[in-house]
Write a protein that holds these residues in place. Structure first.
Motif, PDB file in Angstrom:
ATOM      1  N   UNK A 527      47.882  39.461  35.352  1.00  0.00           N
ATOM      2  CA  UNK A 527      47.780  38.934  35.416  1.00  0.00           C
ATOM      3  C   UNK A 527      47.091  38.565  36.213  1.00  0.00           C
ATOM      4  N   UNK A 528      46.615  37.563  37.269  1.00  0.00           N
ATOM      5  CA  UNK A 528      45.387  37.528  37.507  1.00  0.00           C
ATOM      6  C   UNK A 528      44.980  37.560  38.939  1.00  0.00           C
ATOM      7  N   UNK A 529      43.726  38.476  39.185  1.00  0.00           N
ATOM      8  CA  UNK A 529      43.069  39.358  39.801  1.00  0.00           C
ATOM      9  C   UNK A 529      42.946  38.773  41.037  1.00  0.00           C
ATOM     10  N   UNK A 530      43.664  38.915  42.596  1.00  0.00           N
ATOM     11  CA  UNK A 530      43.175  38.529  43.754  1.00  0.00           C
ATOM     12  C   UNK A 530      42.117  38.889  44.517  1.00  0.00           C
ATOM     13  N   UNK A 531      41.460  37.734  45.024  1.00  0.00           N
ATOM     14  CA  UNK A 531      39.829  38.114  45.446  1.00  0.00           C
ATOM     15  C   UNK A 531      40.191  39.553  46.564  1.00  0.00           C
ATOM     16  N   UNK A 532      41.448  39.606  47.547  1.00  0.00           N
ATOM     17  CA  UNK A 532      41.026  41.000  47.884  1.00  0.00           C
ATOM     18  C   UNK A 532      41.558  42.242  46.639  1.00  0.00           C
ATOM     19  N   UNK A 533      41.806  41.781  45.719  1.00  0.00           N
ATOM     20  CA  UNK A 533      41.460  43.195  44.827  1.00  0.00           C
ATOM     21  C   UNK A 533      40.190  43.014  44.285  1.00  0.00           C
ATOM     22  N   UNK A 534      40.227  41.973  43.795  1.00  0.00           N
ATOM     23  CA  UNK A 534      38.174  42.621  43.557  1.00  0.00           C
ATOM     24  C   UNK A 534      37.250  42.419  44.057  1.00  0.00           C
ATOM     25  N   UNK A 535      38.092  42.582  45.850  1.00  0.00           N
ATOM     26  CA  UNK A 535      37.041  43.158  46.755  1.00  0.00           C
ATOM     27  C   UNK A 535      37.080  44.676  46.407  1.00  0.00           C
ATOM     28  N   UNK A 536      37.976  45.148  46.645  1.00  0.00           N
ATOM     29  CA  UNK A 536      38.398  47.060  46.500  1.00  0.00           C
ATOM     30  C   UNK A 536      37.108  47.461  45.196  1.00  0.00           C
ATOM     31  N   UNK A 537      37.661  46.903  44.490  1.00  0.00           N
ATOM     32  CA  UNK A 537      36.736  47.198  43.118  1.00  0.00           C
ATOM     33  C   UNK A 537      35.167  46.627  42.908  1.00  0.00           C
ATOM     34  N   UNK A 538      35.443  46.379  43.077  1.00  0.00           N
ATOM     35  CA  UNK A 538      33.975  44.911  43.183  1.00  0.00           C
ATOM     36  C   UNK A 538      33.452  45.057  44.445  1.00  0.00           C
ATOM     37  N   UNK A 539      32.923  45.963  45.415  1.00  0.00           N
ATOM     38  CA  UNK A 539      32.873  44.947  47.088  1.00  0.00           C
ATOM     39  C   UNK A 539      31.501  44.375  46.080  1.00  0.00           C
ATOM     40  N   UNK A 540      30.340  44.092  45.042  1.00  0.00           N
ATOM     41  CA  UNK A 540      29.375  44.221  45.361  1.00  0.00           C
ATOM     42  C   UNK A 540      29.169  42.383  44.600  1.00  0.00           C
ATOM     43  N   UNK A 541      30.721  42.713  43.758  1.00  0.00           N
ATOM     44  CA  UNK A 541      30.207  40.595  42.964  1.00  0.00           C
ATOM     45  C   UNK A 541      30.329  39.519  43.697  1.00  0.00           C
ATOM     46  N   UNK A 542      31.511  39.502  44.336  1.00  0.00           N
ATOM     47  CA  UNK A 542      31.773  37.978  44.250  1.00  0.00           C
ATOM     48  C   UNK A 542      30.020  37.327  45.080  1.00  0.00           C
ATOM     49  N   UNK A 543      29.695  38.103  46.115  1.00  0.00           N
ATOM     50  CA  UNK A 543      28.865  38.097  46.364  1.00  0.00           C
ATOM     51  C   UNK A 543      27.016  38.059  45.873  1.00  0.00           C
ATOM     52  N   UNK A 544      27.108  38.970  45.164  1.00  0.00           N
ATOM     53  CA  UNK A 544      26.304  38.657  43.734  1.00  0.00           C
ATOM     54  C   UNK A 544      25.920  37.304  43.319  1.00  0.00           C
ATOM     55  N   UNK A 545      26.990  36.936  43.039  1.00  0.00           N
ATOM     56  CA  UNK A 545      27.425  35.555  42.230  1.00  0.00           C
ATOM     57  C   UNK A 545      26.661  34.324  43.029  1.00  0.00           C
ATOM     58  N   UNK A 546      27.030  34.481  44.473  1.00  0.00           N
ATOM     59  CA  UNK A 546      27.712  32.971  44.146  1.00  0.00           C
ATOM     60  C   UNK A 546      26.197  32.487  45.390  1.00  0.00           C
TER      61      UNK A 546
END
Length: 694
Positions: A527-546
């Protein structure tokens, strides 16, 4: 016209073409050392001229009798190979014609025979075209020949209602069309004459996925639901779907028909030419969704054979093809010498692909449309991709595109002239499926690809040298289909970062590009990964992108808030509630952006992360994640604003003046116009109640 006068005119034209062919033979015999029209002992000028006349006559008769048989025998040959094979077959017919001359007067080397035959075909075509200009009946016959049509024994009934032709000028935005039709010497004089007189012009807004696959599927089949981008990864099937490939186009069309319960816009006596999808038409040529079929059930390539079955067509197109290849090489060198920026690499096979789009596909599609007009078909939809292909590599408003726009205008004029000789009146609608936005590529501007940025945010090793993401424009796949080439494997797909990589039990993210829209999927997460799960797996990813200056916003699903658009400095736009935290990341993209993103967010096959590049409202620039300086596929600038140019006698697309939003809304307008041709126009109240957007 009296029968004797018509017969006399036809006889005069035959004799004139025969004379010109004979003179061409005489001239070439004098110029080419390996070609002669005299016997070994030498002949008088009179005898040589008689030999030329006999040779030209024999060549013409053989062409009229043998060509249809040869074309039928070559139905299994790849279409573009047929275009080249025509020259050798034409040369063989000339050698046969020379062998029929008395006393062995004519001789030619095989390679010389190819040149002589091509020159004779070109000369006879030019002569017949010149003579046909002043004679409507002769011009009609010439149109039939150009269209590659064969007269049928069973005549179609002559309808009284008007037919409709939809001509899609792929990738040409509304504002650029206005610029091309302004001034005392417009780039597109035919369209300029129509604008404001016989036709009316209006823009419309695309969905978030501003590309041909999404727009044309909705235009022809009424739905582009669950089509998030040009290419995307489906977790439930484990495959990459690319909308301009035969298998991908066929599957998307099947889903749309299943979803709407309707065959498409062209189910009633329609024809589809040069499109990704058939629209339900029975008559198809160069249609990607049926190109994967094999055997007699695949009629998509019939347009090539109908066109190239005339040696004159093949000669004219081949000369233009070579000229276009040379033109692209010269223009590319000029751009590099002048150090123009932005620019992308234009070497390799690109000059050939460009020539295919701007010459071969244009000529074949225009000829097929002319054949449809002369056959009196009710609805025709054709796509001319020339501008889109050149603008990707040169830029939407670059001078390299000017010649292409002039060429497209001539194609429109030729189709309009053919409509005047059709057995029924026709309404010609011009439209585009999207525009193009300019700007340096993401890799060129920031020194790394989107895939490298995602890997860095996930803490994965990044190659020192940034990967190039080649362009995935429509013409590339159309050329492969014409050559019977198999589809590329997933890892070689333009815009793909390759098949999912594994590191032990963990699968690396799969990054895809669709213009300035990027898609990131985590194949090992159901399914689609959630923001919360993504932050647990790769905590720097969303910040790196945005926080990257080349990223405009990122769409991700939150377990708590649903779909959320993230921007720099912690900004959020929660789509379900409309609540905005900080500066709205969608504000630079204008009104309608939130609705477009919200619609895509609910698609079952939307990627885990949907990434739109940054956009500068002052300059209109975006940054494509592919190797394109003119791009489309996401939000930002002219790419989201195509046009609709319709005859004034039709009802307006949106009678209440509301903006026309989404390709599905445009499909409803096109359907209404087809209904208007069958009887009285819709009452204004009914037309007003028809939704213009979502």
């Amino acid at each position: 016209m009296p029968r004797w006068k018509a017969f006399g005119g036809a006889l005069f034209r035959v004799l004139a073409v025969w004379l010109m062919s004979s003179l061409t033979l005489l001239l070439l015999a004098a110029l080419l050392p390996d070609f002669r029209l005299q016997s070994g002992s030498g002949d008088s000028l009179t005898r040589t001229a008689l030999t030329a006349a006999l040779g030209a006559g024999a060549f013409g008769l053989l062409g009229a009798v043998v060509w249809p048989v040869l074309v039928r025998a070559l139905l299994l040959v790849p279409a573009l190979v047929l275009g080249l094979l025509v020259f050798f077959l034409n040369g063989s017919l000339l050698l046969l014609a020379l062998d029929l001359l008395p006393a062995g007067s004519g001789r030619a080397a095989p390679q010389t025979a190819v040149i002589v035959a091509a020159a004779m075909s070109a000369a006879s075509s030019a002569t017949s075209g010149f003579l046909a200009v002043r004679n409507d009946e002769a011009y009609h016959r010439r149109l039939v020949r150009l269209a590659g049509r064969r007269r049928t024994r069973r005549a179609r009934p002559r309808p009284d209602t008007p037919g409709t032709v939809f001509l899609q000028l792929d990738g040409l935005g509304h504002d650029l069309l206005r610029e091309a039709t302004r001034g005392d010497r417009p780039l597109m004089p035919t369209v300029a004459r129509w604008t404001g007189t016989s036709h009316r012009l209006t823009p419309w807004r695309t969905d978030w996925s501003s590309q041909t696959g999404a727009s044309q599927l909705a235009l022809l089949h009424g739905s582009n639901e669950d089509l998030p981008a040009f290419r995307w990864y489906e977790k439930d099937t484990g495959r990459l779907v690319v909308s301009n490939r035969p298998t991908g186009a066929a599957e998307l069309q099947r889903r749309a028909v299943e979803r709407t319960g309707d065959g498409g816009l062209l189910t009633q006596d329609g024809a589809s030419r040069g499109n990704l999808f058939s629209g339900g038409a029975d008559q198809v040529a160069l249609v990607m969704s049926v190109a994967a079929r094999r055997g007699r059930h695949n009629r998509s390539r019939a347009g090539y054979f109908a066109y190239f079955s005339d040696p004159a067509n093949a000669t004219r197109t081949a000369v233009s093809f070579v000229a276009e290849v040379v033109r692209e090489v010269v223009q590319s060198l000029r751009t590099r010498c002048r150090r123009e920026l932005p620019r992308v690499r234009r070497g390799g096979l690109y000059p050939v692909i460009r020539a295919f789009a701007t010459v071969v596909e244009r000529d074949v599609v225009v000829a097929a449309v002319m054949g449809d007009l002369l056959a009196g078909r009710t609805a025709v939809y054709a796509d001319l991709v020339a501008y889109d292909e050149v603008a990707h590599h040169s830029g939407p408003a670059h001078r390299d595109t000017h010649r292409v726009l002039r060429s497209l205008d001539r194609a429109v004029a030729l189709i309009a002239r053919a409509a005047a000789h059709a057995p029924r009146p026709y309404r010609i609608v011009l439209l585009s499926d999207h525009g193009q936005s300019h700007g340096p590529t993401f890799r060129r501007r920031y020194g790394l690809s989107l895939g490298a940025l995602v890997r860095a945010g996930c803490g994965l090793p990044v190659r020192r040298r940034a990967d190039r993401t080649p362009s995935g424009a429509e013409a590339r796949e159309a050329a492969r289909a014409a050559l019977h080439r198999p589809e590329e494997p997933v890892g070689d797909a333009p815009g793909a970062a390759g098949p999912p990589e594994r590191d032990g039990d963990t699968t690396h993210p799969l990054v895809l590009a669709s213009g300035n829209l990027g898609l990131v999927s985590f194949p090992d997460v159901p399914g689609r990964i959630t923001r919360e799960e993504l932050d647990r797996r790769h905590p720097a990813l969303l910040g790196t992108l945005t926080d990257h200056p080349g990223i405009g916003f990122v769409l991700v699903r939150s377990a708590e808030h649903g779909p959320v658009v993230l921007g720099p400095a912690g900004a959020e736009h929660r789509l379900d509630t409309g609540r905005v935290l900080g500066s709205d990341p969608l504000a630079p993209f204008g009104p309608g952006a939130a609705a477009a993103v919200r619609r895509t967010a609910r698609f079952p096959h939307a990627a885990d992360l949907m990434i739109n590049s940054s956009y500068d409202p002052a300059t209109g620039a975006v940054h494509a994640f592919e190797e394109q300086i003119g791009s489309h596929g996401g939000l930002g600038g002219a790419q989201s604003h195509p046009f609709l140019l319709w005859p004034a006698e039709l009802t307006p697309p949106s009678p209440d003046g509301a903006p026309l939003t989404g390709a599905e809304a445009v499909h409803r307008v096109l359907r209404r116009w087809l209904r208007e041709a069958d009887g009285p126009q819709l009452p204004l109240e009914e037309a007003t109640n028809e939704p213009s957007g979502r």
